[in-house]
Each structure stands twice: as C-alpha cells, then as structure tokens.
Design a protein around this motif. Structure first.
Motif, PDB file in Angstrom:
ATOM      1  N   SER B  10       0.721  -0.970   0.495  1.00  0.00           N
ATOM      2  CA  SER B  10      -0.047   0.155   0.036  1.00  0.00           C
ATOM      3  C   SER B  10       0.865   1.177  -0.168  1.00  0.00           C
ATOM      4  N   ASP B  12       1.199   3.170   2.232  1.00  0.00           N
ATOM      5  CA  ASP B  12       1.773   3.442   3.640  1.00  0.00           C
ATOM      6  C   ASP B  12       2.442   2.575   3.791  1.00  0.00           C
ATOM      7  N   LYS B  14       2.397  -1.110   3.315  1.00  0.00           N
ATOM      8  CA  LYS B  14       2.407  -2.338   4.342  1.00  0.00           C
ATOM      9  C   LYS B  14       1.844  -2.627   3.126  1.00  0.00           C
ATOM     10  N   SER B  48      -4.499   3.077  -0.274  1.00  0.00           N
ATOM     11  CA  SER B  48      -3.705   3.409   0.886  1.00  0.00           C
ATOM     12  C   SER B  48      -4.439   2.069   1.873  1.00  0.00           C
ATOM     13  N   SER B  49      -3.561   1.065   3.569  1.00  0.00           N
ATOM     14  CA  SER B  49      -3.844   0.508   3.980  1.00  0.00           C
ATOM     15  C   SER B  49      -4.417  -0.058   4.410  1.00  0.00           C
ATOM     16  N   ASN B  50      -6.097   1.403   4.137  1.00  0.00           N
ATOM     17  CA  ASN B  50      -6.643   1.285   5.030  1.00  0.00           C
ATOM     18  C   ASN B  50      -7.871   0.723   3.905  1.00  0.00           C
ATOM     19  N   ILE B  51      -7.855   0.991   2.993  1.00  0.00           N
ATOM     20  CA  ILE B  51      -8.264   0.659   1.340  1.00  0.00           C
ATOM     21  C   ILE B  51      -8.454  -0.280   0.770  1.00  0.00           C
ATOM     22  N   LYS B  54     -10.104  -3.892   1.669  1.00  0.00           N
ATOM     23  CA  LYS B  54     -11.327  -3.867   1.126  1.00  0.00           C
ATOM     24  C   LYS B  54     -11.417  -4.339  -0.249  1.00  0.00           C
ATOM     25  N   PHE B 112     -20.486   1.552   4.243  1.00  0.00           N
ATOM     26  CA  PHE B 112     -19.651   2.125   4.238  1.00  0.00           C
ATOM     27  C   PHE B 112     -19.889   3.422   4.022  1.00  0.00           C
ATOM     28  N   GLN B 115     -16.441   8.993   2.969  1.00  0.00           N
ATOM     29  CA  GLN B 115     -14.629   8.737   3.004  1.00  0.00           C
ATOM     30  C   GLN B 115     -14.732   7.239   2.281  1.00  0.00           C
ATOM     31  N   VAL B 116     -14.960   6.336   2.412  1.00  0.00           N
ATOM     32  CA  VAL B 116     -14.264   5.093   1.893  1.00  0.00           C
ATOM     33  C   VAL B 116     -14.277   4.890   0.646  1.00  0.00           C
ATOM     34  N   ASP B 119     -12.349   6.394  -1.769  1.00  0.00           N
ATOM     35  CA  ASP B 119     -11.274   6.416  -2.174  1.00  0.00           C
ATOM     36  C   ASP B 119     -11.236   4.785  -2.817  1.00  0.00           C
TER      37      ASP B 119
END
Lengths: 161, 184
Positions: B10, B12, B14, B48-51, B54, B112, B115-116, B119
């Motif tokens: 990702s 960031d 990860k 990013s590692s948030n997305i 998913k 969700f 914002q999600v 992204d």
C-alpha cells in the motif's frame, strides 16, 4: 449556452486559498473559531477527477443530470460537455403532437415519464423528422428546402440549407 | 488451478497477500502478472492500507469465478438451455441462489461512509476493477438521484461558485427539469 466555454473551474485555487487562510490563523493563534469550519469529510468535488464524476452522472436519469449541472461550475461544465452527451444512456422516445403549436413530447424510458418539449426552431408541427444519437433532424413539409438539426433537450439548433 | 501468492504494497508501506486468481479480477494487476513484471511485491502508491483490504475482499469474492459471473451477466443459463434440450434444473436453481447470495454480499460489502466510497472508487479506477467501479459509481449516483442541487451540495459538501446572475439562470434550469413538471 454558448458562454459555457468561458466558465473556468477554479476549485484548486479555492483549496490553496483555504490552506493559506488556516496557516494565517494559526500564526495569530487563539482567534481560531474559524478552525471549526474545517469539515472532516473532504468534498467529493476535490477528490474525484472529471472522468469519475462523469461516470457517476451517466448513471442518472436525464432530468437528474440537468439538475446536477446546477450544483457548481465544475459539474455544470461536465454536464454540458460533448462527451457526456455522447456517452448518455437509453434514448428517449420522441413524438409530435397534432396541435398547431410546434411542441414535441419526449418519453424518458428510465423514469417512465413524459416531458413536453418546446421546439422554437420549427414553424409547424407537420415537418418531416428523423433522429439519431439524441439529435433530431427536421425538414419542412412545403418547400422541402429547410433542413434543421436540433437537440431537443438542450434546445440547440443548426440550420442547413 | 494454481494459487500463487501475490504481495501488494500500500501507499503507506504495508504489505498484503492475495491469491493470483483473485488478483486477476483487477485488469491492472492481471497485466502486471501476465507481462512477467512480477518482482516479488507490487507497489500500489495510490491505494492506502485502509482501503487495500477492502479491495482484496472484493477481488477474493470475484476473482476466482469469472465464468459464473459472466453467466449472470448474460441473463442466467439461457445459452445452456439452447445447447442442452433437457438442461439441468438443479443447476439453474443453484445459479439463482448464487446470484441472490452475491447480491446480499454486495449489500453488506457496500455499507460504509462517504470517505471510503471515494477512496474505493479511486482504487477501483486505478486498478481497473470494473465490477467494483460500477458498484461504487452506482452508489454515488443513488446519492444524487432525485435530489435538488441544494440537497446535493449539502450531501457532498460542495459550495456553489456561481455568480448571482448565473445562480438565477440555474434556478430556471432547475425548475425546468423538476420532476414535478413531468406528467405520467
């Protein structure tokens, strides 16, 4: 709608301005009630590029597309861009009425609704008609010398002799 | 079918693991794999590692079963019917269950915040995952459909930047395309 080309989207300037603004407030500290105005969720407008916004708008019925064009300058530009018109979905059904007024009717198959469409460019409702890709071609019934290409939705009209 | 592991990194830094079959749901990843450019880890500087988890979840669901999802797109088992006069009714039922299950899964998957949604849409666009892009775009469209420009601005946190004269013109357009105005 000719003036649309002169509308310049300046949302990036807006961001820059906001950032400078905040840093100024920071240097003055304490007067920072303004800080509360910063919304945690970024606006869709800053995040998505034109092609994605276009994709979203294409999913809408035509009436919703036009109303979305009233949201801000950038959306308006996208709604009125040639590409969006080309990409648009299910065609409307179009017909003339038998009255003396040059009025047509459009049927939106997605919303399943009829709309009456004024056709100021033609003089009588008995003109010959043909359509393709959202454009309608008219020819007058008398002299058969007038040929018009018209977009009944945007009411743009071009005369060809 | 072999299930080679692929590693995705990702923005960031990860690292996440995904089966090759699942990764092929992404046109971008598929090209990297087929192009032989696979060099251990695939960096994804735009995700990013948030997305990414998913996205991987979606690929896992859709990567392996290209065949059956195509069938769904073609309107079920009609083609099979033509080829086999006595087609398998059981298979037809199973297919329907699969479609229903997938719809339910999508509903839960798509639950969700905004914002999600952005992204995920950007990631799907970048990775060329058509199904996921369609899902996210459709969800965003449903947040616009049938709403007035004011409601849309509020919903999406947009400021109107029209001059007062343009604003008046917009109100005219808005009125003209008001659904109330249509007749059934």
């Amino acid at each position: 709608m000719e003036e649309e080309t002169s509308w310049i989207t300046d949302y990036f300037d807006d961001i820059g301005w906001k950032f400078t603004d905040t840093s100024e407030f920071e240097s003055f500290s304490k007067i920072s009630d303004e800080g509360d105005n910063v919304n945690p969720v970024m606006s869709i407008d800053f995040l998505l590029p034109d092609d994605l916004l276009e994709r979203i708008l294409i999913y809408l019925p035509i009436t919703s597309i036009f109303r979305a064009g009233c949201v801000c300058k950038r959306w308006n530009e996208i709604v009125n861009s040639r590409r969006l018109n080309v990409l648009s979905h299910k065609p409307w059904y179009f017909m003339f009425s038998s009255s003396d007024e040059p009025i047509g009717y459009g049927y939106d198959p997605i919303l399943q609704k009829w709309y009456s469409l004024e056709l100021p460019c033609i003089e009588a409702p008995n003109w010959f008609i043909a359509s393709s890709c959202g454009l309608v071609c008219f020819m007058d019934n008398d002299s058969r010398s007038q040929l018009l290409v018209c977009n009944p939705i945007t009411k743009d009209c071009k005369r060809n002799y | 079918m072999s299930s080679t592991k692929i590693f995705l990194k990702s923005s960031d830094d990860k690292t996440f693991e995904i089966d090759e079959t699942a990764a092929r749901a992404s046109e971008t990843l598929k090209n990297i794999i087929d192009g032989g450019c696979l060099d251990g880890v695939i960096p994804l500087p735009n995700v990013s590692s948030n997305i990414l988890p998913k996205v991987i979840e979606y690929c896992k669901k859709h990567g392996g079963d290209n065949g059956s999802s195509k069938k769904i797109a073609n309107g079920g088992v009609d083609k099979d019917k033509e080829i086999l006069p006595d087609y398998d009714e059981e298979e037809d039922k199973r297919e329907k269950v699969r479609v229903d299950e997938l719809k339910k899964w999508e509903e839960e998957y798509m639950d969700f915040d905004q914002q999600v949604l952005y992204d995920l849409m950007l990631a799907a666009n970048y990775l060329h995952i058509k199904g996921l892009l369609d899902l996210t775009v459709e969800k965003a469209a449903s947040m616009i459909r049938g709403r007035t420009p004011d409601q849309i601005r509020e919903n999406f946190n947009i400021n109107s930047d029209f001059t007062p004269e343009e604003e008046e013109e917009m109100i005219l357009i808005e009125d003209e395309w008001d659904d109330e105005w249509a007749f059934d």
